[in-house]
Design an enzyme around this catalytic site. Structure first.
Site, PDB file in Angstrom:
ATOM      1  N   LYS A   1       0.822  -1.217   0.000  1.00 58.28           N
ATOM      2  CA  LYS A   1       0.000   0.000   0.000  1.00 58.28           C
ATOM      3  C   LYS A   1       0.855   1.267   0.000  1.00 58.28           C
ATOM      4  O   LYS A   1       0.444   2.281  -0.548  1.00 58.28           O
ATOM      5  CB  LYS A   1      -0.959  -0.010   1.187  1.00 58.28           C
ATOM      6  CG  LYS A   1      -2.086  -1.020   0.981  1.00 58.28           C
ATOM      7  CD  LYS A   1      -3.236  -0.777   1.918  1.00 58.28           C
ATOM      8  CE  LYS A   1      -4.375  -1.738   1.620  1.00 58.28           C
ATOM      9  NZ  LYS A   1      -5.350  -1.789   2.709  1.00 58.28           N
TER      10      LYS A   1
ATOM     11  N   LYS B   1      -6.310 -14.739  -8.575  1.00 56.84           N
ATOM     12  CA  LYS B   1      -7.438 -14.954  -7.669  1.00 56.84           C
ATOM     13  C   LYS B   1      -8.602 -13.994  -7.967  1.00 56.84           C
ATOM     14  O   LYS B   1      -8.377 -12.873  -8.421  1.00 56.84           O
ATOM     15  CB  LYS B   1      -6.933 -14.880  -6.226  1.00 56.84           C
ATOM     16  CG  LYS B   1      -7.322 -13.697  -5.453  1.00 56.84           C
ATOM     17  CD  LYS B   1      -6.859 -13.734  -4.020  1.00 56.84           C
ATOM     18  CE  LYS B   1      -7.359 -12.430  -3.426  1.00 56.84           C
ATOM     19  NZ  LYS B   1      -7.236 -12.276  -2.028  1.00 56.84           N
TER      20      LYS B   1
ATOM     21  N   LYS C   1     -12.055  -8.384  -5.504  1.00 59.05           N
ATOM     22  CA  LYS C   1     -13.041  -7.297  -5.461  1.00 59.05           C
ATOM     23  C   LYS C   1     -12.706  -6.187  -6.441  1.00 59.05           C
ATOM     24  O   LYS C   1     -13.581  -5.518  -6.956  1.00 59.05           O
ATOM     25  CB  LYS C   1     -13.022  -6.667  -4.068  1.00 59.05           C
ATOM     26  CG  LYS C   1     -13.914  -7.283  -3.064  1.00 59.05           C
ATOM     27  CD  LYS C   1     -13.833  -6.405  -1.818  1.00 59.05           C
ATOM     28  CE  LYS C   1     -14.245  -7.149  -0.583  1.00 59.05           C
ATOM     29  NZ  LYS C   1     -13.703  -6.537   0.638  1.00 59.05           N
TER      30      LYS C   1
HETATM   31  P1  AMP Z   1     -10.875  -8.931   0.759  1.00 54.77           P
HETATM   32  O1  AMP Z   1     -11.689  -9.204  -0.473  1.00 54.77           O
HETATM   33  O2  AMP Z   1      -9.411  -8.889   0.460  1.00 54.77           O
HETATM   34  O3  AMP Z   1     -11.398  -7.814   1.609  1.00 54.77           O
HETATM   35  O4  AMP Z   1     -11.006 -10.233   1.681  1.00 54.77           O
HETATM   36  C1  AMP Z   1     -12.057 -10.530   2.558  1.00 54.77           C
HETATM   37  C2  AMP Z   1     -11.942 -11.993   2.943  1.00 54.77           C
HETATM   38  O5  AMP Z   1     -12.251 -12.870   1.809  1.00 54.77           O
HETATM   39  C3  AMP Z   1     -10.512 -12.370   3.380  1.00 54.77           C
HETATM   40  O6  AMP Z   1     -10.600 -13.250   4.508  1.00 54.77           O
HETATM   41  C4  AMP Z   1      -9.939 -13.076   2.151  1.00 54.77           C
HETATM   42  O7  AMP Z   1      -8.945 -13.997   2.470  1.00 54.77           O
HETATM   43  C5  AMP Z   1     -11.146 -13.761   1.507  1.00 54.77           C
HETATM   44  N1  AMP Z   1     -10.981 -13.868   0.011  1.00 54.77           N
HETATM   45  C6  AMP Z   1     -10.789 -12.823  -0.837  1.00 54.77           C
HETATM   46  N2  AMP Z   1     -10.692 -13.253  -2.137  1.00 54.77           N
HETATM   47  C7  AMP Z   1     -10.813 -14.623  -2.111  1.00 54.77           C
HETATM   48  C8  AMP Z   1     -10.802 -15.659  -3.137  1.00 54.77           C
HETATM   49  N3  AMP Z   1     -10.656 -15.372  -4.429  1.00 54.77           N
HETATM   50  N4  AMP Z   1     -10.961 -16.934  -2.748  1.00 54.77           N
HETATM   51  C9  AMP Z   1     -11.122 -17.234  -1.426  1.00 54.77           C
HETATM   52  N5  AMP Z   1     -11.143 -16.308  -0.418  1.00 54.77           N
HETATM   53  C10 AMP Z   1     -10.992 -15.018  -0.734  1.00 54.77           C
END
Ligand code: AMP
Ligand code: TRP
Length: 325
Positions: free
Chosen positions: A110, A192, A195
């Site tokens: 970041k 992966k 978002k």
């Molecule tokens: P974030 O989207 O980075 O805010 O992540 C929120 C939660 O979702 C975290 O615990 C991540 O590890 C999980 N997460 C995010 N993207 C994935 C994905 N593609 N597959 C599995 N878990 C995910």
């Protein structure tokens, strides 16, 4: 056991977030005392819109509820409403070496991204997170891989405090999901699902049937025709098989057998149907909750009151140990 986890209020949740994080929460609440937080103070460390922040917070609460978090069992609350989080964060600031903060992967990434406007909040982010966790004597922190390092730091801070001032904090542990910990992008199955990626690359938890169908039919597949799992040679079809398996609760082998002799188009049609049907209760519940704002706000109020009782008592102990009264 006591469980604590949090998600920032900004951004739209996808099926990766569900299988990677929220599904674990829903399962853990059956057996344990769970506290789920909407971490709005963490969201202030990067550019955000002040006008829509409250809306995003309420939407996240609705999402937790629609995905199955039960407010009778679990505490759901907003971080900034329990002021003990920031107070403990200051106290923990005084025992955390700066070097421990500058070596955090998230900070390094970041600080590159926000080079021009690098605020101290980005550096101190993991201290606030440690304070979220330690304020509730948390034992298990269900998070994705990326947050493991921050939970490790929370452990280090807790140990250090206990050694210096006397035993107060429990030492928390991160818990990562076993299967489905990484759902891949529909447009680039080597990356992966994220978002911040294109909408076509992700299935939102609340996508409408037409969107789901269009995204699955457009999903990148591999050369060949056979529906067979092979992460290396057929990453596209393998990711779709994983998604099929997670939603149908069938094994990959069973699904391969079901589609023996059939082509990608048949498989994708069936997967779209499965996703549309499986996500229907989420959509329905979200629509219903959107019309019940007062009820959702009341859940957050009660959550705050319940969280505050725990937080106040731990903070009192911390202050006493630190010689503050
Ligand atoms: P974030 O989207 O980075 O805010 O992540 C929120 C939660 O979702 C975290 O615990 C991540 O590890 C999980 N997460 C995010 N993207 C994935 C994905 N593609 N597959 C599995 N878990 C995910
Ligand atoms: N930093 C976490 C994330 O971005 C969110 C978070 C804040 C959190 N406080 C927490 C997660 C405490 C678990 C426990 O995903």
């Amino acid at each position: 056991m006591r469980i604590f986890s949090g998600i920032q209020p900004t951004g739209k949740l996808h099926i990766g977030n569900y299988f990677g994080a929220i599904k674990q929460w829903v399962e853990l609440q059956q057996m344990h005392e769970c506290i789920f937080c909407i971490v709005d103070l963490h969201a202030l460390t990067v550019p955000y819109d002040t006008k829509t922040l409250q809306e995003s917070i309420l939407e996240k609460a609705i999402i937790y509820l629609a995905a199955g978090v039960n407010p009778e069992k679990s505490i759901i609350f907003v971080q900034s409403q329990v002021k003990e989080h920031t107070e403990l964060a200051w106290l923990l600031n005084t025992i955390t070496p700066i070097g421990d903060l500058t070596r955090m992967t998230q900070y390094k990434e970041k600080s590159k991204k926000f080079k021009k406007n690098l605020n101290a909040g980005l550096l101190n982010y993991p201290i606030l997170m440690a304070s979220d966790i330690l304020l509730y004597q948390t034992e298990i922190v269900p998070v994705g891989e990326d947050q493991k390092q921050h939970v490790e730091l929370a452990r280090t801070i807790a140990r250090k405090f206990n050694q210096r001032f006397g035993e107060v904090f429990k030492i928390p542990e991160a818990r990562l999901p076993k299967f489905g910990a990484k759902i891949m992008s529909l447009q680039n199955p080597k990356k992966k699902m994220s978002k911040t990626d294109l909408q076509d690359a992700q299935i939102g938890l609340f996508d409408e049937p037409e969107e789901i169908k269009a995204k699955i039919m457009k999903a990148v597949t591999d050369t060949g025709k056979i529906i067979k799992y092979n992460e290396k040679l057929k990453p596209g079809i393998s990711n779709l098989l994983t998604i099929y398996s997670l939603f149908s609760e069938k094994t990959i082998k069973e699904i391969e057998k079901k589609f023996k002799g059939k082509g990608y188009a048949d498989f994708k049609k069936s997967l779209s149907r499965l996703l549309i049907d499986s996500l229907e209760p989420f959509r329905r519940k979200k629509k219903e909750l959107l019309t019940r704002e007062v009820y959702v706000k009341e859940i957050l109020n009660q959550g705050r009151n319940r969280a505050q009782i725990i937080a106040q008592s731990i903070l009192q102990e911390v202050k006493k140990k630190m010689g503050l009264f």
